[in-house]
Write a protein that holds these residues in place. Sequence first.
Motif, PDB file in Angstrom:
ATOM      1  N   GLY A  21      20.961  10.182   0.655  1.00  0.00           N
ATOM      2  CA  GLY A  21      22.186  10.641   0.867  1.00  0.00           C
ATOM      3  C   GLY A  21      22.313   9.169   2.115  1.00  0.00           C
ATOM      4  N   GLY A  22      21.384   9.072   3.172  1.00  0.00           N
ATOM      5  CA  GLY A  22      21.837   8.313   3.530  1.00  0.00           C
ATOM      6  C   GLY A  22      20.941   7.539   3.913  1.00  0.00           C
ATOM      7  N   SER A  23      21.600   6.471   4.996  1.00  0.00           N
ATOM      8  CA  SER A  23      20.051   5.063   5.470  1.00  0.00           C
ATOM      9  C   SER A  23      19.070   6.083   6.234  1.00  0.00           C
ATOM     10  CB  SER A  23      21.001   4.759   6.304  1.00  0.00           C
ATOM     11  OG  SER A  23      20.167   3.990   6.642  1.00  0.00           O
ATOM     12  N   ARG A  24      18.252   4.998   5.240  1.00  0.00           N
ATOM     13  CA  ARG A  24      16.539   5.923   5.613  1.00  0.00           C
ATOM     14  C   ARG A  24      16.113   4.913   7.033  1.00  0.00           C
ATOM     15  NH1 ARG A  24      12.868   5.524  -0.041  1.00  0.00           N
ATOM     16  NH2 ARG A  24      13.732   7.415   0.196  1.00  0.00           N
ATOM     17  N   ALA A  25      16.706   3.838   7.584  1.00  0.00           N
ATOM     18  CA  ALA A  25      16.808   2.797   9.055  1.00  0.00           C
ATOM     19  C   ALA A  25      16.516   4.289  10.010  1.00  0.00           C
ATOM     20  CB  ALA A  25      17.522   2.006   8.327  1.00  0.00           C
ATOM     21  N   LYS A  26      18.050   5.216  10.289  1.00  0.00           N
ATOM     22  CA  LYS A  26      17.803   6.088  11.408  1.00  0.00           C
ATOM     23  C   LYS A  26      16.872   6.643  11.417  1.00  0.00           C
ATOM     24  CE  LYS A  26      22.671   5.589  10.727  1.00  0.00           C
ATOM     25  NZ  LYS A  26      23.873   6.867  10.689  1.00  0.00           N
ATOM     26  N   GLY A  27      15.755   7.465  10.022  1.00  0.00           N
ATOM     27  CA  GLY A  27      14.681   8.009  10.333  1.00  0.00           C
ATOM     28  C   GLY A  27      13.560   7.500  10.587  1.00  0.00           C
ATOM     29  N   LEU A  28      13.359   6.603  10.576  1.00  0.00           N
ATOM     30  CA  LEU A  28      11.383   5.452  10.323  1.00  0.00           C
ATOM     31  C   LEU A  28      11.443   5.611  12.032  1.00  0.00           C
ATOM     32  CD1 LEU A  28      12.545   2.525   8.542  1.00  0.00           C
ATOM     33  CD2 LEU A  28      10.844   4.540   7.803  1.00  0.00           C
ATOM     34  N   ARG A  29      10.286   5.962  12.568  1.00  0.00           N
ATOM     35  CA  ARG A  29       9.709   6.074  13.458  1.00  0.00           C
ATOM     36  C   ARG A  29       8.468   4.931  13.595  1.00  0.00           C
ATOM     37  NH1 ARG A  29       8.887  10.732  11.509  1.00  0.00           N
ATOM     38  NH2 ARG A  29       9.378  12.099  12.334  1.00  0.00           N
ATOM     39  N   LEU A 301      -3.370   7.660   2.257  1.00  0.00           N
ATOM     40  CA  LEU A 301      -2.517   7.816   2.133  1.00  0.00           C
ATOM     41  C   LEU A 301      -1.630   6.984   0.634  1.00  0.00           C
ATOM     42  CD1 LEU A 301       0.749   7.864   4.004  1.00  0.00           C
ATOM     43  CD2 LEU A 301       0.913   6.116   2.073  1.00  0.00           C
ATOM     44  N   LEU A 302      -2.087   5.462  -0.009  1.00  0.00           N
ATOM     45  CA  LEU A 302      -1.742   5.216  -0.853  1.00  0.00           C
ATOM     46  C   LEU A 302      -2.940   5.323  -2.015  1.00  0.00           C
ATOM     47  CD1 LEU A 302      -0.164   1.710  -0.069  1.00  0.00           C
ATOM     48  CD2 LEU A 302       0.769   3.731  -0.139  1.00  0.00           C
ATOM     49  N   ALA A 303      -3.753   6.094  -2.002  1.00  0.00           N
ATOM     50  CA  ALA A 303      -4.075   6.714  -2.593  1.00  0.00           C
ATOM     51  C   ALA A 303      -4.203   7.711  -4.465  1.00  0.00           C
ATOM     52  CB  ALA A 303      -5.925   7.428  -1.609  1.00  0.00           C
ATOM     53  N   VAL A 304      -3.430   8.136  -3.102  1.00  0.00           N
ATOM     54  CA  VAL A 304      -2.144   9.034  -3.832  1.00  0.00           C
ATOM     55  C   VAL A 304      -1.624   8.828  -4.918  1.00  0.00           C
ATOM     56  CG1 VAL A 304      -1.045  10.965  -4.087  1.00  0.00           C
ATOM     57  CG2 VAL A 304      -2.067  11.118  -2.240  1.00  0.00           C
ATOM     58  N   TYR A 305      -1.481   7.384  -4.671  1.00  0.00           N
ATOM     59  CA  TYR A 305      -0.283   6.031  -6.083  1.00  0.00           C
ATOM     60  C   TYR A 305      -1.410   6.054  -6.741  1.00  0.00           C
ATOM     61  CZ  TYR A 305       3.928   7.317  -2.547  1.00  0.00           C
ATOM     62  OH  TYR A 305       4.312   8.023  -1.907  1.00  0.00           O
ATOM     63  N   GLU A 306      -2.618   6.139  -6.848  1.00  0.00           N
ATOM     64  CA  GLU A 306      -3.299   5.806  -7.901  1.00  0.00           C
ATOM     65  C   GLU A 306      -2.978   6.456  -9.166  1.00  0.00           C
ATOM     66  OE1 GLU A 306      -7.623   5.267  -6.502  1.00  0.00           O
ATOM     67  OE2 GLU A 306      -6.520   3.590  -5.216  1.00  0.00           O
ATOM     68  N   LEU A 330       0.576   0.396   6.760  1.00  0.00           N
ATOM     69  CA  LEU A 330      -0.276   1.356   6.151  1.00  0.00           C
ATOM     70  C   LEU A 330      -0.473   2.581   7.613  1.00  0.00           C
ATOM     71  CD1 LEU A 330      -2.817  -0.058   3.953  1.00  0.00           C
ATOM     72  CD2 LEU A 330      -0.581   0.961   3.203  1.00  0.00           C
ATOM     73  N   LEU A 331      -0.452   2.361   8.243  1.00  0.00           N
ATOM     74  CA  LEU A 331      -0.513   3.089   9.761  1.00  0.00           C
ATOM     75  C   LEU A 331       0.726   3.433   9.963  1.00  0.00           C
ATOM     76  CD1 LEU A 331      -2.832   0.891  11.864  1.00  0.00           C
ATOM     77  CD2 LEU A 331      -3.136   3.079  10.879  1.00  0.00           C
ATOM     78  N   PHE A 332       1.747   2.745   9.627  1.00  0.00           N
ATOM     79  CA  PHE A 332       2.896   3.102   9.979  1.00  0.00           C
ATOM     80  C   PHE A 332       3.692   3.995   9.151  1.00  0.00           C
ATOM     81  CE2 PHE A 332       2.534   0.143  13.261  1.00  0.00           C
ATOM     82  CZ  PHE A 332       2.970   0.437  14.381  1.00  0.00           C
ATOM     83  N   LEU A 333       3.241   3.039   7.380  1.00  0.00           N
ATOM     84  CA  LEU A 333       4.035   4.353   6.953  1.00  0.00           C
ATOM     85  C   LEU A 333       3.546   6.067   6.241  1.00  0.00           C
ATOM     86  CD1 LEU A 333       4.868   3.485   4.243  1.00  0.00           C
ATOM     87  CD2 LEU A 333       3.206   3.196   3.052  1.00  0.00           C
ATOM     88  N   ARG A 334       1.878   6.155   7.675  1.00  0.00           N
ATOM     89  CA  ARG A 334       1.304   7.506   7.532  1.00  0.00           C
ATOM     90  C   ARG A 334       2.108   8.166   8.403  1.00  0.00           C
ATOM     91  NH1 ARG A 334      -2.996  10.210   5.595  1.00  0.00           N
ATOM     92  NH2 ARG A 334      -4.271   8.569   4.940  1.00  0.00           N
ATOM     93  N   ALA A 335       2.728   7.352   8.955  1.00  0.00           N
ATOM     94  CA  ALA A 335       3.763   8.094  10.590  1.00  0.00           C
ATOM     95  C   ALA A 335       5.129   8.216  10.156  1.00  0.00           C
ATOM     96  CB  ALA A 335       3.558   6.860  11.860  1.00  0.00           C
ATOM     97  N   ASN A 336       5.539   7.775   8.663  1.00  0.00           N
ATOM     98  CA  ASN A 336       6.379   8.195   8.476  1.00  0.00           C
ATOM     99  C   ASN A 336       6.178   8.789   6.671  1.00  0.00           C
ATOM    100  OD1 ASN A 336       8.994   6.425   9.922  1.00  0.00           O
ATOM    101  ND2 ASN A 336       7.248   5.169   9.927  1.00  0.00           N
ATOM    102  N   ILE A 337       5.370   9.468   6.640  1.00  0.00           N
ATOM    103  CA  ILE A 337       5.395  10.169   5.587  1.00  0.00           C
ATOM    104  C   ILE A 337       5.917  10.738   5.526  1.00  0.00           C
ATOM    105  CG2 ILE A 337       3.915  11.820   6.449  1.00  0.00           C
ATOM    106  CD1 ILE A 337       2.780   9.992   2.961  1.00  0.00           C
ATOM    107  N   SER A 338       7.255  11.404   6.396  1.00  0.00           N
ATOM    108  CA  SER A 338       8.762  12.779   5.842  1.00  0.00           C
ATOM    109  C   SER A 338       9.356  11.885   4.580  1.00  0.00           C
ATOM    110  CB  SER A 338       8.794  13.086   7.006  1.00  0.00           C
ATOM    111  OG  SER A 338       9.238  12.165   7.824  1.00  0.00           O
TER     112      SER A 338
END
Length: 380
Positions: A21-29, A301-306, A330-338
């Motif tokens: 719905g909105g911009s994802r940039a605001k919620g990124l850690r 994390l990305l093993a799920v996407y296999e 990948l480290l920061f992708l795990r921190a932004n899993i939500s």
Amino acid sequence: MSLAHTAAEYMLSDALLPQPGGSRAKGLRLELPSDRLLKFVTVGLPLFLVSLAFAREFSAGSQISCFSPANFTGKQSAYADAACWDSLLHHGFDAEGRTVTKSLWALQVFPYSLLVVAVLMYTPYLLWRYAAAPALRSDLLFIIDELDKSYNRSVRLVQHMRNVQQASAEPERFWEEYERARQERYFEFPLLERYFTCKQHMHTLAFIYILRNVLVLLFLVATCLYLVFLHLNIFFQDEFSCSIKTGLLEAEPGVPLLIPCKVVFFSVFQLISLSVGGVYVLLAPVVVYNALQLCQWDKGLLAVYEMLPAFDLLSRKMLTCPVNDLNVILLFLRANISELTSFGRLNALGALREGDERDIDTVVDFMTLLAGLETTKPKP
């Protein structure tokens, strides 16, 4: 038959991820939880303790108390206290009886030195914020968006397969075409794969992240060494002999050469230095751990996407040195899993796949099974 067809269509439509719905940039850690904790403690602790020291100083008044002669007036005693605090020179005698002086200037600048420590501790985080965070934000937004789109493409592929299979007069030929497409890897994600490959050969984010942790560790060690120096040379001597034969009292008769003085806030300075030094020593292993995270691949994390069709680029590509930009992402992708909506869906499907005895390799196989299609060519 129409009821089953309609139910399958609704099921596949519900499986699609909604557009954000909105911009994802605001919620990124853009900071890992451990890095955020380090910033809060290393910067906030000295500022908090210095504020307490200044508050007590303003409320209590003079920082030292000198034992002036009995014939001194109140103004002369106040002048002696001010002169001794400004000089902070201890006059003593060595083993041979010669006069020696020792400067206690560190007591005077100690609160301000902790302010310098707080500024230095904040410098690595400014480096990361302005040198790496903008590029990292762009990488995360692109990868999160592509991963969610890849999941939606898989669901739409099942929808298309179902429509083609129902319209096909020869089901066996349809499944032969499907098997050939899987073998020839028509379901690959070339854009995402090339992007990961490109990031694997870049080292800018990894260099800045390692430099950030090295600077934090360097400042921690330097602060601890500075506090050790103070304890060995200054913080064991709360009393000193001060010479007041200077300024307005130099020509006054009956003024002694030396008077004893005592630092009022000596115990407070000791407590502050021990608190800062003890906490910084405990934080040093956390900094080392943060830097060592880049020494191994984070494949969990990305093993799920296999489960996506032909998404095995991780197992095929992650064979080189892990110190690169892809591992940092990948480290920061795990921190932004939500922010990664498709992760929860695929994780749930992966758990269901483990409990199913049938041959399920990808999310396409699982969706075709749920939609009432066979995942392999039917037996004659």
